[in-house]
Design an enzyme around this catalytic site. Structure first.
Site, PDB file in Angstrom:
ATOM      1  N   GLY A   1       0.964  -1.083  -0.012  1.00  0.00           N
ATOM      2  CA  GLY A   1       0.047  -0.134  -0.004  1.00  0.00           C
ATOM      3  C   GLY A   1       0.654   1.158   0.242  1.00  0.00           C
ATOM      4  O   GLY A   1       2.201   1.301  -0.524  1.00  0.00           O
ATOM      5  N   SER A   2       0.324   2.259   0.714  1.00  0.00           N
ATOM      6  CA  SER A   2       0.758   3.700   0.511  1.00  0.00           C
ATOM      7  C   SER A   2       2.218   3.643   1.402  1.00  0.00           C
ATOM      8  O   SER A   2       2.393   3.014   2.395  1.00  0.00           O
ATOM      9  CB  SER A   2      -0.043   4.712   0.985  1.00  0.00           C
ATOM     10  OG  SER A   2      -0.103   4.671   2.384  1.00  0.00           O
ATOM     11  N   SER A   3       3.106   4.476   1.038  1.00  0.00           N
ATOM     12  CA  SER A   3       4.420   4.932   1.745  1.00  0.00           C
ATOM     13  C   SER A   3       4.077   5.341   2.898  1.00  0.00           C
ATOM     14  O   SER A   3       4.983   4.857   3.939  1.00  0.00           O
ATOM     15  CB  SER A   3       5.558   5.544   0.906  1.00  0.00           C
ATOM     16  OG  SER A   3       5.748   4.937  -0.434  1.00  0.00           O
TER      17      SER A   3
ATOM     18  N   ALA B   1       3.305   2.593   5.226  1.00  0.00           N
ATOM     19  CA  ALA B   1       4.068   1.395   5.333  1.00  0.00           C
ATOM     20  C   ALA B   1       5.345   2.142   6.468  1.00  0.00           C
ATOM     21  O   ALA B   1       5.670   1.428   7.272  1.00  0.00           O
ATOM     22  CB  ALA B   1       4.740   1.482   3.983  1.00  0.00           C
TER      23      ALA B   1
ATOM     24  N   GLU C   1       5.665  -3.693   0.472  1.00  0.00           N
ATOM     25  CA  GLU C   1       5.846  -3.604  -0.993  1.00  0.00           C
ATOM     26  C   GLU C   1       4.828  -2.155  -1.336  1.00  0.00           C
ATOM     27  O   GLU C   1       3.605  -1.814  -1.554  1.00  0.00           O
ATOM     28  CB  GLU C   1       4.998  -4.597  -1.713  1.00  0.00           C
ATOM     29  CG  GLU C   1       5.199  -4.834  -3.548  1.00  0.00           C
ATOM     30  CD  GLU C   1       4.163  -4.286  -4.286  1.00  0.00           C
ATOM     31  OE1 GLU C   1       4.257  -3.024  -4.137  1.00  0.00           O
ATOM     32  OE2 GLU C   1       3.270  -4.901  -4.622  1.00  0.00           O
TER      33      GLU C   1
ATOM     34  N   CYS D   1       0.215  -0.020  -8.895  1.00  0.00           N
ATOM     35  CA  CYS D   1       1.549   0.441  -8.082  1.00  0.00           C
ATOM     36  C   CYS D   1       2.714   0.331  -9.163  1.00  0.00           C
ATOM     37  O   CYS D   1       3.785   0.924  -8.886  1.00  0.00           O
ATOM     38  CB  CYS D   1       1.788  -0.393  -6.841  1.00  0.00           C
ATOM     39  SG  CYS D   1       1.661  -1.940  -7.159  1.00  0.00           S
TER      40      CYS D   1
END
Length: 551
Positions: free
Chosen positions: A278-280, A283, A297, A332
């Site tokens: 998902g989103s940085s 993360a 990821e 992504c």
């Protein structure tokens, strides 16, 4: 037509004909595991998504409503777990020891069991009725063309085929190294973590969670799965298919919740490893909260370089269109930035890209709703980019017309904005230009051969290194670009792309020790197991051995 005949069956010669037609209709529109009909989900007939914990499907009083992304109609009810009700999930994960549900020394027959489950599930997904069911279900919650949605089902099936039979136990293959003396050998084993968590996004509601979930199970872990609630009905149904194929119900927990509740569950249950896709931003938060016990990821601002050798212009244009705008850019791996050598700038590539983008229509979902970025946000980003000197709108940049997509989602025509390379690398512009817009939106620039160091500077400054493409058949050019970049999944050659990863090669970022892969045996072993070394030292002790001096 069949349903029409059934409804009008009062004119048939006998009632059993109507019953036969009804049974035929059901066989065409249902599967033995399914609890919903993808075609019939609506406001008047909403589907329900349940939770699975300790082997039992459960509901809670806290129901959230998911609206149809194409018309805003409430059409799915999700039984969401709140912070007060996470205890069963905490206990369920705690019931799994660190040694896992199986390992090379414990219950090895389960490796064979999962090979059989994979074979049966792959067969189910090969049935046209089942394949169409999941394809249409994906389309209902994450609108994309039938071809794109079916591709997700196909990749999932091929993955399961790859790990049928003995292939699961081969994931746990060990090795031995001779020791220093007779009776000593060191053995390296792949060992499970035990209790783990899998968190996946909305854009691939079947492929990503199935591949990561099954990888976790293959290696002997007990996972709790959290999928974006907007699309969780897909995995609700897939888990029921897996149960039908022999998956023990208590091996997997499935939770629907908001992010805050899931974060609390992770902090209290303390899974030994968490996979997050998902989103940085999320993360990085999880990496801190879970003290680094994560594999990530995360998002990617993915690039493509067109080299100096111009050829197959129509093909390259088509691949660029697919990479940037298929699934409305909600991959992504989507092409976020296109670097064209000046030789390509002199061709009709841009006009062909515009023509291909203009073919995309809401009617066949080749363009559709953007589920994480609103129309206003994308248009605002476009306007900011157009303030950069030398920038220009190549095509798109306008809202979709004549639609009923709710305003909480985005609806924009495929968009490309040209920005000069020298402006991109300026500190005042770089963060804005490389901001990931998870929608049908890309940046285009061009470069001269002597500007390759500037292109490489732009790539070096990027923080996420997921996919990339170097479109050239010039081996020296490929060698130069590949050797000076880091993206984990990089396609090289005339047919290079950034999207459409199949199940037969690694997909994941590089350059980050927390990076997670998906799909291949190497990815499964990296993400879902750790190394354990066992040194056998059984002797014999040498004859006439004496206690040596202290050391």
């Amino acid at each position: 037509m069949i349903r029409f005949l059934v409804n009008r069956g009062v004119h048939s010669s006998s009632s059993h004909k109507a019953v036969a037609l009804l049974n035929l209709s059901r066989s065409l529109h249902s599967s033995p595991f399914a609890t919903v009909d993808a075609e019939e989900i609506s406001g008047s007939k909403p589907a329900e998504v349940h939770n699975l914990v300790q082997g039992k499907w459960t509901t809670y009083s806290n129901w959230s409503t998911i609206v149809d992304p194409l018309n805003g109609e409430p059409f799915i009810k999700v039984a969401e777990v709140d912070e007060r009700n996470i205890e069963p999930f905490v206990k369920s994960l705690a019931s799994c020891p660190k040694r896992g549900l199986h390992n090379p020394f414990k219950a090895p027959e389960r490796y064979l069991m999962y090979g059989e489950i994979s074979a049966k599930a792959a067969h189910m997904l090969s049935l046209p009725k089942v394949s169409d069911f999941f394809t249409r279900l994906i389309q209902r919650v994450s609108p994309k063309s039938y071809t794109q949605a079916h591709g997700e089902v196909y990749v999932t099936r091929k993955f399961l085929e790859n790990f049928a039979g003995d292939q699961v136990r081969f994931l746990a293959r060990s090795f031995a190294v001779p020791g220093n003396h007779l009776g000593q050998q060191s053995h390296g084993f792949r060992w499970p973590y035990g209790p783990v968590a899998v968190i996946t996004p909305f854009n691939f509601p079947l492929e990503i969670p199935v591949l990561q979930l099954m990888g976790a199970l293959y290696m002997g872990n007990k996972p709790v799965l959290k999928v974006d609630s907007k699309v969780s009905i897909v995995m609700d149904q897939m888990l029921r298919l897996l149960h039908y194929c022999g998956l023990p119900a208590e091996d997997v927990d499935f939770i629907n919740s908001d992010g805050k509740t899931m974060n609390k569950l992770l902090l209290e249950a303390k899974p030994r490893m968490t996979l997050f896709t998902g989103s940085s931003r999320v993360a990085e938060k999880l990496a801190l909260d879970l003290k680094g016990r994560v594999k990530l990821e995360d998002a990617g601002f993915d690039w493509k370089i067109l080299g100096p050798d111009v050829q197959e212009e129509d093909y390259v244009a088509w691949v660029c269109d697919q990479d940037a705008y298929a699934c409305s850019g909600q991959k992504c791996s989507a092409q976020s930035m296109l670097f064209m050598h000046e030789n390509w700038s002199k061709t009709s590539l841009i006009s062909k890209l515009k023509d291909l983008a203009d073919r995309r229509k809401l009617e066949d979902l080749t363009i559709g709703p953007v589920l994480t970025v609103t129309t206003d946000a994308m248009l605002e980003h476009k306007n900011k980019l157009l303030e950069i000197p030398g920038s220009k709108l190549l095509f798109g940049g306008q809202p979709l017309e004549k639609h009923s997509i709710p305003s909480i989602y985005g609806a924009i025509k495929p968009t490309a904005i040209y920005i000069p390379l020298e402006e991109i690398v300026k500190d005042k512009n770089y963060d804005l230009v490389t901001k990931e817009i998870f929608g049908p939106f890309q940046i285009v620039t061009d470069y001269k051969t002597e500007q390759i160091p500037v292109v490489l500077e732009a790539l070096e400054k990027m923080h996420a290194h997921l996919t990339a493409a170097v479109v050239s058949n010039d081996p020296l050019f490929l060698q130069d670009i590949i050797g000076q970049t880091v993206n984990g999944t990089t396609y090289a050659g005339l047919r290079a792309r950034t999207t459409g990863a199949p199940q037969n090669h690694w997909f994941g970022p590089a350059g980050d020790p927390r990076g997670a892969g998906i799909g291949t045996p190497e990815a499964i072993k990296l993400v879902w197991s750790c190394h354990r070394e066992i040194i056998y030292d059984v002797g014999p002790v040498p004859k006439n051995w004496e206690i040596p001096p202290s050391s």
